[in-house]
Design an enzyme around this catalytic site. Structure first.
Site, short mmCIF file in Angstrom:
data_model
loop_
_atom_site.label_atom_id
_atom_site.label_comp_id
_atom_site.label_asym_id
_atom_site.label_seq_id
_atom_site.Cartn_x
_atom_site.Cartn_y
_atom_site.Cartn_z
N GLU A 78 0.82 -1.20 0.00
CA GLU A 78 0.00 0.00 0.00
C GLU A 78 0.86 1.26 0.00
O GLU A 78 1.94 1.30 0.61
CB GLU A 78 -0.95 -0.01 1.20
CG GLU A 78 -1.99 -1.12 1.07
CD GLU A 78 -2.90 -1.26 2.27
OE1 GLU A 78 -4.03 -1.74 2.08
OE2 GLU A 78 -2.49 -0.92 3.40
N CYS B 261 3.72 8.35 1.26
CA CYS B 261 4.23 7.32 2.17
C CYS B 261 4.42 6.03 1.37
O CYS B 261 3.46 5.48 0.84
CB CYS B 261 3.25 7.12 3.32
SG CYS B 261 3.78 5.92 4.56
N CYS C 33 6.32 -7.57 6.82
CA CYS C 33 7.46 -7.09 7.62
C CYS C 33 7.84 -8.17 8.62
O CYS C 33 6.98 -8.81 9.22
CB CYS C 33 7.08 -5.80 8.36
SG CYS C 33 8.46 -5.05 9.27
N CYS D 71 6.51 -5.45 15.11
CA CYS D 71 6.23 -4.50 16.18
C CYS D 71 4.79 -4.72 16.66
O CYS D 71 3.87 -4.90 15.86
CB CYS D 71 6.43 -3.08 15.71
SG CYS D 71 8.16 -2.71 15.29
N CYS E 229 1.60 -2.65 15.20
CA CYS E 229 1.53 -2.34 13.77
C CYS E 229 0.88 -3.49 13.01
O CYS E 229 1.33 -4.65 13.12
CB CYS E 229 2.93 -2.09 13.22
SG CYS E 229 2.96 -1.68 11.47
N CYS F 70 -1.33 5.85 10.15
CA CYS F 70 -0.09 5.22 10.60
C CYS F 70 -0.40 3.94 11.36
O CYS F 70 -1.21 3.93 12.29
CB CYS F 70 0.68 6.20 11.48
SG CYS F 70 2.25 5.56 12.04
#
Length: 376
Positions: free
Chosen positions: A95, A108, A115, A119, A122, A353
């Site tokens: 995205e 962004c 990933c 974390c 996220c 975010c």
């Protein structure tokens, strides 16, 4: 030669394209001509490159393509934020988000499909790590956004005369999308060089930001090879808490991370590091945490960007109340640290975010670990 076998010219920075053209027996200026057509003009048709020799255009059509990722969904938030879901093959998608503001437009950009850093707060990490994006897939996000936003602007009816040429639609790029940029170092740096190169996008180093969770050796490499503005996903004020929220901290603890930030500033285009800090209710948002942060960054020129947590299904966290965020910020400000609270943008299209790829299956067994984080 099939399209899949052709060389994607978006994979090259200017030096790489010059070298590739040299292998064809072509002079460097031909590579720069094509580079300008690709990136300045957003051109993906060799026949349209009118100042390039016809013989070279014919040769390029046989062996090369200019191929960005393919958009499969285009969502526009009520606040004007725009998010594209891009197909990068083999059932992978990433995205890209454009955030319009009065005096700038920020894109962004994602660097990985998924990933590996996981974390806790996220949503991208929930899908696990699939693969690194190629340089073409990274810079292709900027190429595509410029093209699509330019078409939208040209179609608008309320522009003042001459406004179309007043400047770039995209003035800033942040490597803060899906993935850890410094875990895909070589491809990210190739894309960064294109963003900065006058033959491509010509952005200032101050207007290109790489965000990292703290891979210290790669921070040192970036300092040497392509220093741009640096943002660090901090999110905790001590090692015990950060080990849980940002697991890479177990390998590169805060003492090493702060030292790397200080080294980076020796060559950075800005004289400060931005620390990103997501505000999690009852987890990392107390007065004591704020005071710990003041002590932690005492020797590191910095500013803080406090990020109200953006929820996603089964996250296990809540957003800190507005008054708690205000009080937390006040402690940092009173200590002389520039501190802002990020305005949430695009959350109605899951573009805020921490929300990218939020509607994916949790492949990480995070729910079990979150229970430990919030109860301890």
């Amino acid at each position: 030669m099939s399209t899949s076998e052709k060389v994607n010219l978006l994979d090259f920075d200017v030096d790489g394209l010059v070298a590739w053209f040299a292998g064809l027996g072509e002079k460097p200026f031909r590579a720069r001509q094509v580079m300008r057509w690709m990136h300045h003009e957003g051109c993906d048709d060799f026949d349209a490159m009118t100042d390039v020799a016809k013989s070279l255009r014919a040769k390029l059509k046989d062996i090369a393509v200019i191929r960005p990722p393919v958009p499969v969904r285009d969502s526009i938030s009520a606040d004007g934020t725009r998010k594209w879901l891009l197909d990068v093959g083999n059932a992978n998608a990433v995205e890209t988000v454009f955030i319009p503001e009065t005096h700038r437009g920020t894109l962004c950009v994602s660097s990985q499909a998924g990933c590996a850093l996981d974390c806790a707060f996220c949503s991208t990490g929930k899908q696990g790590f699939n693969r690194n994006l190629s340089a073409a897939e990274i810079i292709g996000q900027l190429w595509l956004a410029n093209k699509l936003l330019g078409a939208a602007r040209d179609a608008a009816t309320d522009l003042e005369a001459g406004e179309k040429d007043n400047g770039r639609i995209i003035s800033n790029v942040v490597m803060m999308g899906m993935g850890e940029p410094l875990a895909n170092f070589d491809n990210v740096v190739t894309a960064l060089r294109l963003m900065l190169d006058d033959h491509a996008y010509g952005l200032s180093r101050r207007r290109v930001t790489v965000s990292t969770s703290g891979i210290v050796p790669a921070m040192d490499r970036l300092r040497e090879e392509c220093p741009v503005a640096l943002a660090v996903s901090l999110h905790a004020s001590n090692d015990t808490l950060r080990d849980r929220l940002v697991p890479i901290n177990q390998k590169y603890p805060l003492r090493e991370l702060m030292a790397a930030c200080q080294r980076y500033l020796e060559r950075a285009p800005r004289d400060f590091v931005t620390f990103e800090y997501v505000m999690l209710d009852g987890v990392n948002d107390s007065d004591a945490h704020a005071r710990e942060l003041v002590a932690l960054v005492r020797d590191t020129p910095c500013k803080f960007n406090l990020i109200p947590f953006n929820p996603f299904p089964n996250s296990g966290f809540l957003r800190s109340p507005a008054e708690r965020i205000r009080r937390f910020a006040g402690i940092l400000i009173d200590a002389g640290i520039v501190t802002t609270t990020r305005k949430t943008r695009g959350d109605d299209v899951d573009a805020a975010c921490g929300q990218l790829a939020g509607q994916v299956q949790d492949k990480t067994r995070r729910t079990v670990r979150l229970k430990q984080v919030t109860e301890e």
